[in-house]
Write a protein that holds these residues in place. Structure first.
Motif, PDB file in Angstrom:
ATOM      1  N   ILE A   1       5.120  -7.539   8.355  1.00 57.63           N
ATOM      2  CA  ILE A   1       4.834  -6.197   7.845  1.00 57.63           C
ATOM      3  C   ILE A   1       6.103  -5.361   7.883  1.00 57.63           C
ATOM      4  O   ILE A   1       6.854  -5.388   8.860  1.00 57.63           O
ATOM      5  CB  ILE A   1       3.723  -5.526   8.680  1.00 57.63           C
ATOM      6  CG1 ILE A   1       2.434  -6.343   8.570  1.00 57.63           C
ATOM      7  CG2 ILE A   1       3.488  -4.085   8.213  1.00 57.63           C
ATOM      8  CD1 ILE A   1       1.325  -5.892   9.490  1.00 57.63           C
ATOM      9  N   ALA A   2       6.340  -4.627   6.798  1.00 57.64           N
ATOM     10  CA  ALA A   2       7.491  -3.721   6.709  1.00 57.64           C
ATOM     11  C   ALA A   2       7.006  -2.366   6.212  1.00 57.64           C
ATOM     12  O   ALA A   2       6.065  -2.280   5.424  1.00 57.64           O
ATOM     13  CB  ALA A   2       8.544  -4.279   5.755  1.00 57.64           C
TER      14      ALA A   2
ATOM     15  N   ILE B   1       0.866  -1.175   0.000  1.00 59.45           N
ATOM     16  CA  ILE B   1       0.000   0.000   0.000  1.00 59.45           C
ATOM     17  C   ILE B   1       0.905   1.229   0.000  1.00 59.45           C
ATOM     18  O   ILE B   1       1.697   1.422   0.922  1.00 59.45           O
ATOM     19  CB  ILE B   1      -0.931   0.019   1.225  1.00 59.45           C
ATOM     20  CG1 ILE B   1      -1.787  -1.251   1.272  1.00 59.45           C
ATOM     21  CG2 ILE B   1      -1.819   1.270   1.202  1.00 59.45           C
ATOM     22  CD1 ILE B   1      -2.651  -1.368   2.507  1.00 59.45           C
ATOM     23  N   LEU B   2       0.785   2.019  -1.047  1.00 57.39           N
ATOM     24  CA  LEU B   2       1.559   3.258  -1.167  1.00 57.39           C
ATOM     25  C   LEU B   2       0.672   4.410  -0.713  1.00 57.39           C
ATOM     26  O   LEU B   2      -0.386   4.653  -1.302  1.00 57.39           O
ATOM     27  CB  LEU B   2       2.015   3.466  -2.612  1.00 57.39           C
ATOM     28  CG  LEU B   2       2.852   4.715  -2.888  1.00 57.39           C
ATOM     29  CD1 LEU B   2       4.162   4.680  -2.104  1.00 57.39           C
ATOM     30  CD2 LEU B   2       3.113   4.849  -4.386  1.00 57.39           C
TER      31      LEU B   2
ATOM     32  N   VAL C   1       4.262  -2.857   3.338  1.00 58.27           N
ATOM     33  CA  VAL C   1       4.258  -4.171   2.694  1.00 58.27           C
ATOM     34  C   VAL C   1       3.908  -5.228   3.724  1.00 58.27           C
ATOM     35  O   VAL C   1       4.439  -5.224   4.840  1.00 58.27           O
ATOM     36  CB  VAL C   1       5.644  -4.471   2.070  1.00 58.27           C
ATOM     37  CG1 VAL C   1       5.726  -5.922   1.604  1.00 58.27           C
ATOM     38  CG2 VAL C   1       5.928  -3.523   0.922  1.00 58.27           C
ATOM     39  N   ALA C   2       2.995  -6.128   3.360  1.00 56.87           N
ATOM     40  CA  ALA C   2       2.651  -7.269   4.218  1.00 56.87           C
ATOM     41  C   ALA C   2       2.701  -8.529   3.369  1.00 56.87           C
ATOM     42  O   ALA C   2       2.295  -8.504   2.198  1.00 56.87           O
ATOM     43  CB  ALA C   2       1.263  -7.085   4.830  1.00 56.87           C
ATOM     44  N   ASN C   3       3.210  -9.619   3.947  1.00 66.23           N
ATOM     45  CA  ASN C   3       3.214 -10.863   3.185  1.00 66.23           C
ATOM     46  C   ASN C   3       2.968 -12.071   4.073  1.00 66.23           C
ATOM     47  O   ASN C   3       3.285 -12.078   5.258  1.00 66.23           O
ATOM     48  CB  ASN C   3       4.518 -11.035   2.395  1.00 66.23           C
ATOM     49  CG  ASN C   3       5.661 -11.572   3.232  1.00 66.23           C
ATOM     50  OD1 ASN C   3       6.160 -10.888   4.118  1.00 66.23           O
ATOM     51  ND2 ASN C   3       6.082 -12.793   2.945  1.00 66.23           N
TER      52      ASN C   3
ATOM     53  N   SER D   1       5.620 -15.368  -1.650  1.00 67.70           N
ATOM     54  CA  SER D   1       5.598 -14.297  -2.641  1.00 67.70           C
ATOM     55  C   SER D   1       6.385 -13.142  -2.040  1.00 67.70           C
ATOM     56  O   SER D   1       6.401 -12.956  -0.828  1.00 67.70           O
ATOM     57  CB  SER D   1       4.165 -13.892  -2.968  1.00 67.70           C
ATOM     58  OG  SER D   1       3.497 -14.945  -3.640  1.00 67.70           O
ATOM     59  N   ARG D   2       7.023 -12.355  -2.893  1.00 69.15           N
ATOM     60  CA  ARG D   2       8.045 -11.441  -2.393  1.00 69.15           C
ATOM     61  C   ARG D   2       7.874 -10.022  -2.933  1.00 69.15           C
ATOM     62  O   ARG D   2       7.427  -9.824  -4.051  1.00 69.15           O
ATOM     63  CB  ARG D   2       9.420 -11.993  -2.800  1.00 69.15           C
ATOM     64  CG  ARG D   2      10.604 -11.342  -2.143  1.00 69.15           C
ATOM     65  CD  ARG D   2      11.911 -11.969  -2.624  1.00 69.15           C
ATOM     66  NE  ARG D   2      12.065 -13.358  -2.207  1.00 69.15           N
ATOM     67  CZ  ARG D   2      13.072 -14.133  -2.595  1.00 69.15           C
ATOM     68  NH1 ARG D   2      14.006 -13.662  -3.412  1.00 69.15           N
ATOM     69  NH2 ARG D   2      13.150 -15.388  -2.168  1.00 69.15           N
ATOM     70  N   ALA D   3       8.283  -9.041  -2.107  1.00 69.44           N
ATOM     71  CA  ALA D   3       8.339  -7.634  -2.501  1.00 69.44           C
ATOM     72  C   ALA D   3       9.789  -7.177  -2.432  1.00 69.44           C
ATOM     73  O   ALA D   3      10.454  -7.347  -1.413  1.00 69.44           O
ATOM     74  CB  ALA D   3       7.480  -6.781  -1.571  1.00 69.44           C
ATOM     75  N   VAL D   4      10.266  -6.589  -3.537  1.00 68.78           N
ATOM     76  CA  VAL D   4      11.638  -6.102  -3.632  1.00 68.78           C
ATOM     77  C   VAL D   4      11.608  -4.706  -4.237  1.00 68.78           C
ATOM     78  O   VAL D   4      10.959  -4.493  -5.268  1.00 68.78           O
ATOM     79  CB  VAL D   4      12.489  -7.036  -4.521  1.00 68.78           C
ATOM     80  CG1 VAL D   4      13.880  -6.459  -4.754  1.00 68.78           C
ATOM     81  CG2 VAL D   4      12.588  -8.425  -3.904  1.00 68.78           C
ATOM     82  N   ILE D   5      12.267  -3.750  -3.604  1.00 66.00           N
ATOM     83  CA  ILE D   5      12.383  -2.422  -4.207  1.00 66.00           C
ATOM     84  C   ILE D   5      13.773  -2.250  -4.799  1.00 66.00           C
ATOM     85  O   ILE D   5      14.720  -2.938  -4.411  1.00 66.00           O
ATOM     86  CB  ILE D   5      12.101  -1.274  -3.209  1.00 66.00           C
ATOM     87  CG1 ILE D   5      13.097  -1.276  -2.046  1.00 66.00           C
ATOM     88  CG2 ILE D   5      10.663  -1.297  -2.728  1.00 66.00           C
ATOM     89  CD1 ILE D   5      13.049  -0.003  -1.199  1.00 66.00           C
ATOM     90  N   CYS D   6      13.854  -1.343  -5.740  1.00 62.65           N
ATOM     91  CA  CYS D   6      15.137  -0.946  -6.319  1.00 62.65           C
ATOM     92  C   CYS D   6      15.449   0.447  -5.797  1.00 62.65           C
ATOM     93  O   CYS D   6      14.713   1.393  -6.052  1.00 62.65           O
ATOM     94  CB  CYS D   6      15.049  -0.937  -7.845  1.00 62.65           C
ATOM     95  SG  CYS D   6      16.540  -0.308  -8.646  1.00 62.65           S
ATOM     96  N   ARG D   7      16.527   0.545  -5.019  1.00 60.64           N
ATOM     97  CA  ARG D   7      16.964   1.830  -4.474  1.00 60.64           C
ATOM     98  C   ARG D   7      18.351   2.127  -5.024  1.00 60.64           C
ATOM     99  O   ARG D   7      19.307   1.443  -4.699  1.00 60.64           O
ATOM    100  CB  ARG D   7      16.982   1.778  -2.946  1.00 60.64           C
ATOM    101  CG  ARG D   7      17.366   3.096  -2.283  1.00 60.64           C
ATOM    102  CD  ARG D   7      17.417   2.990  -0.774  1.00 60.64           C
ATOM    103  NE  ARG D   7      16.108   2.864  -0.157  1.00 60.64           N
ATOM    104  CZ  ARG D   7      15.282   3.892   0.083  1.00 60.64           C
ATOM    105  NH1 ARG D   7      15.634   5.109  -0.248  1.00 60.64           N
ATOM    106  NH2 ARG D   7      14.112   3.674   0.660  1.00 60.64           N
TER     107      ARG D   7
END
Length: 200
Positions: free
Chosen positions: A156-157, A73-74, A82-84, A88-94
């Motif tokens: 949650i992150a 959720i932005l 982010v919750a999981n 399944s995975r969430a990855v950001i590019c910084r």
């Protein structure tokens, strides 16, 4: 995007923007269904109705299948939550570097919790660890036959989105089994259109 599995597509997704109480929300999610898509479809339709906190209400009413989930959720383009549940995975590019925001809930990592609930983790040579010899994740929604031994508690992150964050990838385990986080980021970093990036 559908992979090369020999069964019907069981995954579902959410990608939408809406305004709630003067906040602009970007709502994104991937649901990786297994043994049918009923649970993934249900989550898709009820994701933002506090479903992560009320999973026991409906879990027993659906079929034998289940689903993992990763959601993002932005909030006002600045704060990402982010919750999981599952792998399944969430990855950001910084600044070109991959940063994983979710937790892979693998049976081998949560063996103690599974065994404390009366379950077991199989470790057959040539196969991945499985809960009760069946499911390759330690947390999931649904899975009525395994419910006593599984958790549906999300990790949650929270990440602040600034100019250094270029994009986020949400994907089921099919991608992460063949690519590292950094490889996934580098494979689409030069693509500006999200639909084109998703089909790489």
């Amino acid at each position: 995007m559908k992979g090369k599995s020999n069964h019907a597509m069981e995954d579902c997704l959410v990608s939408e923007f809406k305004v709630v109480d003067d906040n602009e929300l970007g709502l994104f999610a991937i649901f990786d269904g297994h043994m049918g898509h009923d649970v993934a479809k249900y989550l898709q339709g009820h994701l933002f109705d506090n479903i992560l906190k009320q999973s026991d209400f409906w879990t027993d009413t659906l079929g034998k299948g289940g689903s993992t989930a990763v959601t993002a959720i932005l909030i006002n383009g600045h704060k990402l939550v982010v919750a999981n549940v599952g792998d399944s995975r969430a990855v950001i590019c910084r600044k070109g570097a991959a940063k994983q925001l979710s937790v892979d809930h693998e049976p081998s990592k949560e063996r103690q919790l599974i065994e404390s609930k009366g379950g077991f983790v199989s470790n057959i040579p040539g196969d991945v660890p499985r809960v009760d010899g069946q499911l390759a994740v330690a947390r999931a929604f649904g899975d009525k036959s395994l419910k006593r031994h599984l958790s549906s508690e999300p990790d949650i992150a929270v990440e602040i989105i600034d100019d250094d964050v270029e994009f986020i990838i949400l994907a089921s385990d099919g991608l992460w089994k063949v690519m590292s986080n950094q490889e996934a980021v580098e494979s689409i970093r030069s693509i500006k259109d999200s639909h084109s990036a998703a089909s790489v």
